[in-house]
Design a protein around this motif. Structure first.
Motif, PDB file in Angstrom:
ATOM      1  N   ALA A 166       0.876  -1.159  -0.028  1.00 22.29           N
ATOM      2  CA  ALA A 166      -0.055   0.036   0.109  1.00 22.29           C
ATOM      3  C   ALA A 166       0.815   1.290   0.056  1.00 22.29           C
ATOM      4  O   ALA A 166       0.686   2.308  -0.584  1.00 22.29           O
ATOM      5  N   THR A 167       2.045   1.225   0.716  1.00 26.41           N
ATOM      6  CA  THR A 167       2.949   2.349   0.858  1.00 26.41           C
ATOM      7  C   THR A 167       3.485   2.567  -0.683  1.00 26.41           C
ATOM      8  O   THR A 167       4.028   3.812  -1.115  1.00 26.41           O
ATOM      9  N   PHE A 182      -3.908   7.677  -4.381  1.00 28.65           N
ATOM     10  CA  PHE A 182      -4.641   7.854  -3.205  1.00 28.65           C
ATOM     11  C   PHE A 182      -6.070   7.925  -3.598  1.00 28.65           C
ATOM     12  O   PHE A 182      -6.435   8.026  -4.682  1.00 28.65           O
ATOM     13  N   GLY A 183      -6.519   7.937  -2.525  1.00 29.93           N
ATOM     14  CA  GLY A 183      -8.266   8.043  -2.603  1.00 29.93           C
ATOM     15  C   GLY A 183      -8.544   6.827  -3.292  1.00 29.93           C
ATOM     16  O   GLY A 183      -8.310   5.608  -3.038  1.00 29.93           O
ATOM     17  N   ALA A 184     -10.028   7.057  -3.867  1.00 28.23           N
ATOM     18  CA  ALA A 184     -10.821   5.843  -4.595  1.00 28.23           C
ATOM     19  C   ALA A 184      -9.758   5.042  -5.453  1.00 28.23           C
ATOM     20  O   ALA A 184     -10.133   3.742  -5.509  1.00 28.23           O
ATOM     21  N   HIS A 204      -6.715   4.312  -5.453  1.00 24.70           N
ATOM     22  CA  HIS A 204      -5.824   3.429  -4.478  1.00 24.70           C
ATOM     23  C   HIS A 204      -6.496   2.316  -3.806  1.00 24.70           C
ATOM     24  O   HIS A 204      -6.211   1.180  -3.748  1.00 24.70           O
ATOM     25  N   ALA A 205      -7.858   2.806  -3.383  1.00 20.91           N
ATOM     26  CA  ALA A 205      -8.596   1.762  -2.672  1.00 20.91           C
ATOM     27  C   ALA A 205      -8.892   0.597  -3.621  1.00 20.91           C
ATOM     28  O   ALA A 205      -9.061  -0.574  -3.355  1.00 20.91           O
ATOM     29  N   ARG A 249      -8.014  -3.454  -3.282  1.00 20.90           N
ATOM     30  CA  ARG A 249      -9.182  -4.254  -3.226  1.00 20.90           C
ATOM     31  C   ARG A 249      -8.606  -5.665  -4.083  1.00 20.90           C
ATOM     32  O   ARG A 249      -9.133  -6.674  -3.973  1.00 20.90           O
ATOM     33  N   ARG A 274       8.196   5.326  -8.867  1.00 16.70           N
ATOM     34  CA  ARG A 274       8.747   4.732  -7.671  1.00 16.70           C
ATOM     35  C   ARG A 274       9.971   3.929  -8.062  1.00 16.70           C
ATOM     36  O   ARG A 274      10.175   3.239  -8.585  1.00 16.70           O
ATOM     37  N   ALA A 287      -8.787  12.201   3.083  1.00 16.34           N
ATOM     38  CA  ALA A 287      -8.789  12.252   1.868  1.00 16.34           C
ATOM     39  C   ALA A 287      -8.013  11.226   1.161  1.00 16.34           C
ATOM     40  O   ALA A 287      -8.539  10.599   0.079  1.00 16.34           O
ATOM     41  N   LEU A 288      -6.986  10.874   1.787  1.00 10.60           N
ATOM     42  CA  LEU A 288      -6.051   9.787   1.084  1.00 10.60           C
ATOM     43  C   LEU A 288      -6.780   8.606   0.994  1.00 10.60           C
ATOM     44  O   LEU A 288      -6.753   7.522   0.283  1.00 10.60           O
ATOM     45  N   LEU A 289      -7.649   8.565   2.184  1.00  8.38           N
ATOM     46  CA  LEU A 289      -8.206   7.217   2.393  1.00  8.38           C
ATOM     47  C   LEU A 289      -9.579   6.986   1.891  1.00  8.38           C
ATOM     48  O   LEU A 289     -10.418   6.160   2.180  1.00  8.38           O
ATOM     49  N   ASP A 290      -9.890   8.036   1.188  1.00  5.93           N
ATOM     50  CA  ASP A 290     -11.454   8.028   0.693  1.00  5.93           C
ATOM     51  C   ASP A 290     -11.552   6.960  -0.137  1.00  5.93           C
ATOM     52  O   ASP A 290     -10.841   6.695  -1.069  1.00  5.93           O
ATOM     53  N   GLY A 291     -12.431   5.996  -0.053  1.00  7.86           N
ATOM     54  CA  GLY A 291     -12.732   4.735  -0.956  1.00  7.86           C
ATOM     55  C   GLY A 291     -12.410   3.675  -0.144  1.00  7.86           C
ATOM     56  O   GLY A 291     -12.896   2.575  -0.203  1.00  7.86           O
ATOM     57  N   ALA A 292     -11.430   3.728   0.956  1.00 11.48           N
ATOM     58  CA  ALA A 292     -11.274   2.675   1.830  1.00 11.48           C
ATOM     59  C   ALA A 292     -12.268   2.907   3.320  1.00 11.48           C
ATOM     60  O   ALA A 292     -12.695   2.036   3.920  1.00 11.48           O
ATOM     61  N   SER A 343      -7.971  16.652  -1.430  1.00  9.84           N
ATOM     62  CA  SER A 343      -7.422  16.043  -2.433  1.00  9.84           C
ATOM     63  C   SER A 343      -6.768  16.730  -3.462  1.00  9.84           C
ATOM     64  O   SER A 343      -5.818  16.382  -4.087  1.00  9.84           O
ATOM     65  N   LEU A 363      -3.299  17.559  -2.273  1.00 11.58           N
ATOM     66  CA  LEU A 363      -2.664  16.463  -2.464  1.00 11.58           C
ATOM     67  C   LEU A 363      -2.226  16.307  -3.835  1.00 11.58           C
ATOM     68  O   LEU A 363      -1.090  15.669  -4.214  1.00 11.58           O
ATOM     69  N   GLU A 364      -3.109  16.300  -4.846  1.00 14.74           N
ATOM     70  CA  GLU A 364      -3.012  16.112  -6.195  1.00 14.74           C
ATOM     71  C   GLU A 364      -2.065  17.134  -6.657  1.00 14.74           C
ATOM     72  O   GLU A 364      -0.945  16.600  -7.355  1.00 14.74           O
ATOM     73  N   HIS A 416       1.621  10.473   2.362  1.00 16.03           N
ATOM     74  CA  HIS A 416       1.200   8.991   1.754  1.00 16.03           C
ATOM     75  C   HIS A 416       1.710   7.828   2.337  1.00 16.03           C
ATOM     76  O   HIS A 416       0.803   6.911   2.824  1.00 16.03           O
ATOM     77  N   PHE A 441      -1.222   5.615   4.673  1.00 15.75           N
ATOM     78  CA  PHE A 441      -1.375   3.965   4.078  1.00 15.75           C
ATOM     79  C   PHE A 441      -0.714   2.961   5.028  1.00 15.75           C
ATOM     80  O   PHE A 441      -1.220   2.103   5.332  1.00 15.75           O
TER      81      PHE A 441
END
Lengths: 535, 167
Positions: free
Chosen positions: A346-347, A352-354, A356-357, A361, A458, B47-52, B118, B121-122, B140, B144
């Protein structure tokens, strides 16, 4: 599970956790070894076996199988430099490096390769290291392979490794099996968090217990600060004790006096110790030419479960792309497959956000392939430089130049093609602006145009080498082929910092073999016994 | 983020000054996260974890707070140099000028929405300033790392956790 370390401590091993020291101390011995990883462990074993009194100095803690609970939340802060988040100066490369008794050998993924013959040939040509060759070193590698149970791995590869094999075979790219230093491995897949079953034959379980059984002393949570020298000889090593957090100095100091000193603190730690100490360096070579095998990452979503966290990591490899050009031509790369665990993946994953989620999954269906770039051979690949920051602690400045990015692009293309050939539904380079490609044609076009720059693409590393390079003369290196420092008579360097280039192979066995040779020569000299009969 | 050369230089100069200032503020060394820092990290983590994270509500707030606790624990385990750099970054972001000039977030962190955060961050993620890109990467990784270190986040990614038994 029997814990041989706790048993040894109960039986009276001399282990001093410096964070518990009530006052400073001065101790005298024959040899002081700084660092307990691949270099320090082998050195302690061989010197203690020849009757020398040995003190090992380790900055990290002593942890063992009872502590290894296969949890990233515990393993990274306890066992790694900077909680597995050590960075280069511009933050563009994340470095995984051990910081515990056994060093990186306690947390590595067990991949064992001898130093490739073409690397020795290059060192002979460029650095005059005529004593070192694949033939001359073969006995030393054999000794260490025997001692550390380096054997072919007979268990079928896990699904993550199988993706590399399947894709490569479809494309006619040869793949080989990686030897591993394990004895009765349970095939769990958590090598990076410390082996919970004592199968991995790391320094923690082999050479260090052997030395402690012979009466060696192990200090932990003790930071080597400065070598004191005059007239070309070192008299003492000044150390600072750390608090139980392993981070802040406790205020207590330890001075170690000895006949001989061995720097084995790794390719960031050893040059930093020598720089802090101000040892002679008239040709300004110390800390320079530090290499990382910069690693580029390609992530694929497979149609079936891969469960890349399960089963022995890194059991297959391909050197096909190391052999497409001359060794000092455009950078070649080695392909391997790493284990994946939630925090590490994950790192490392972009975005990020949707978005990344959504990628997370798919975690159990993800395959990752790594390309380790062989740095240090191309004339423009000069690697990095270890400098000292505030507090005298090291900072590695490793600029990522065009010669790296040219290879990175070829590597991203090669990995994506292999992953699609193996049936990947989608592939994404681990890169901040890369999308998820759904076909090889799309990936080929997209990767060709991807902007490759620090912090966008990365880059990680688990192999730090160089910085105290060996050579035939002080104009070209910091130490000779035996690891003896050119300017201080009783200083040896016994770790990966000796390598004048990278290796193009995971370094542990290269360090074991070279250090077994050099520690044997040193033991003969210091104990007055005849040198080893192995050539 | 497309910035003109003039903006680029202005942001760089302002950033250096702010960093120098916040570095001075944070020179004291180890300390707990302040409530302002917690609020800032909560906004960033959301914001970073939005979606999780689950949608707005008590459970979301609880999980964000747990993540901030995890970030604090992670920072406490980093080297002195890393802790100092993170202290400088946080010191900068909790100051209103830092938040507005560098992050471009107009509202205080407690009131900033996922959309505002967001966007900031973007812009840092793809910034031409390595300093901001590196700062984004730190936020980040801390967030995470803190999130996926917790076993209660594993079910959503179908990770069964380490094998148990026979030990």
């Amino acid at each position: 599970m029997h814990d041989p370390i706790r048993a040894g401590l109960a039986a009276g091993w001399k282990h001093i956790d410096a964070s518990t020291l009530g006052k400073g101390q001065t101790v005298e011995t024959d040899v002081v070894i700084v660092g307990s990883g691949a270099g320090g462990g082998v050195t302690a074993d061989i010197l203690s076996a020849s009757g020398l009194r040995v003190i090992l100095v380790e900055e990290g803690p002593l942890r063992s199988s009872s502590d290894f609970r296969m949890l990233e939340s515990e393993a990274y802060p306890e066992l790694y430099q900077d909680s597995a988040a050590r960075k280069t100066m511009d933050k563009a490369i994340n470095i995984l490096q051990g910081r515990c008794v056994g060093g990186s050998t306690t947390v590595n993924w067990t991949s064992s390769f001898r130093t490739p013959p073409e690397v020795f040939a290059f060192w002979q040509r460029r650095y005059g290291l005529h004593q070192l060759s694949a033939e001359a070193m073969s006995s030393w590698f054999a000794v260490m392979e025997h001692k550390l149970w380096v054997r072919p791995w007979e268990t079928p590869p896990n699904a993550n490794n199988k993706v590399l094999a399947t894709g490569a075979e479809k494309l006619g790219i040869p793949v080989g099996a990686i030897k591993r230093n394990v004895k009765g491995c349970w095939n769990l897949g958590y090598c990076g968090m410390g082996c919970p079953t004592n199968a991995k034959q790391s320094m923690l379980l082999t050479t260090i217990p052997a030395a402690l059984n012979r009466g060696a002393t192990l200090y932990t949570r003790l930071r080597a600060e400065r070598l004191r020298f005059s007239g070309g000889r070192i008299s003492a090593l000044d150390c600072v004790a750390l608090r139980p957090d392993g981070i802040h100095p406790s205020g207590k100091r330890v001075q170690l006096r000895a006949r001989h000193f061995v720097a084995a603190a790794g390719a960031i730690g050893s040059p930093a110790l020598l720089l802090r100490s101000g040892v002679p360096d008239p040709h300004r070579l110390l800390g320079k030419r530090t290499f990382l095998h910069p690693v580029i990452i390609s992530s694929a979503v497979m149609p079936e479960r891969v469960d890349a966290y399960a089963g022995a990591p890194q059991t297959l490899y391909s050197d096909f792309f190391l052999h497409q050009a001359a060794i000092d031509g455009p950078l070649g790369f080695k392909l391997e497959t790493p284990p994946l665990h939630p925090v590490l993946y994950a790192t490392t994953l972009q975005g990020f956000g949707a978005a990344h989620a959504a990628l997370m999954r798919e975690f159990t269906r993800v395959n990752v392939v790594l390309a380790l770039l062989r740095d240090g051979f191309h004339p423009e690949s000069q690697g990095g430089q270890v400098r000292l920051g505030r507090d005298g602690l090291p900072i590695l400045d490793y600029p990522l130049g065009e010669v790296i990015w040219e290879a990175a692009r070829r590597a991203l293309l090669a990995m994506a093609e292999i992953q699609f050939a193996a049936g990947a539904r989608a592939v994404t380079p681990v890169h901040e602006t890369a999308p998820l490609y759904s076909s090889w044609a799309q990936a080929k076009k997209g990767i060709a145009e991807l902007p490759l720059k620090p912090l966008l693409c990365r880059v990680v590393s688990a192999h730090v080498m160089g910085g105290c390079g060996m050579a035939d003369a002080p104009q070209r290196g910091v130490a000779d082929h035996r690891g003896r420092h050119f300017w201080l008579g009783n200083l040896s360097i016994h770790d990966g910092s000796l390598f004048p280039t990278s290796l193009g192979a995971n370094p542990q066995l290269s360090i074991y073999g070279l250090v077994a040779r050099n520690a044997s020569l040193l033991a003969a000299e210091l104990s007055g016994r005849p040198p080893p009969l192995i050539p | 983020m497309i910035v003109s050369r003039r903006q680029f230089i202005r942001t760089g100069v302002a950033g250096s000054l702010l960093l120098a200032f916040s570095g001075w503020l944070n020179a004291a060394g180890e300390r707990r996260l302040s409530s302002d820092e917690r609020a800032m990290l909560a906004a960033i983590a959301a914001a970073l974890l939005d979606g999780a994270l689950p949608p707005a509500g008590d459970e979301r707030s609880r999980l964000v707070a747990l993540t901030v606790d995890g970030i604090a624990r992670t920072i406490a385990g980093l080297s002195v140099a890393s802790q100092r750099e993170i202290g400088e970054l946080f010191g900068l972001l909790v100051l209103a000028p830092g938040r507005m000039v560098l992050a471009g977030v107009g509202k205080p962190w407690r009131e900033a929405g996922v959309g505002d955060v967001s966007a900031f961050l973007e812009s840092w993620r793809t910034s031409r300033l390595a300093l901001l890109q590196g700062a984004y990467a730190a936020l980040h990784d801390l967030t995470f790392g803190a999130w996926y270190a917790r076993p209660d986040t594993w079910e959503a990614i179908a990770y069964p956790g380490p094998p148990r038994g026979y030990f």
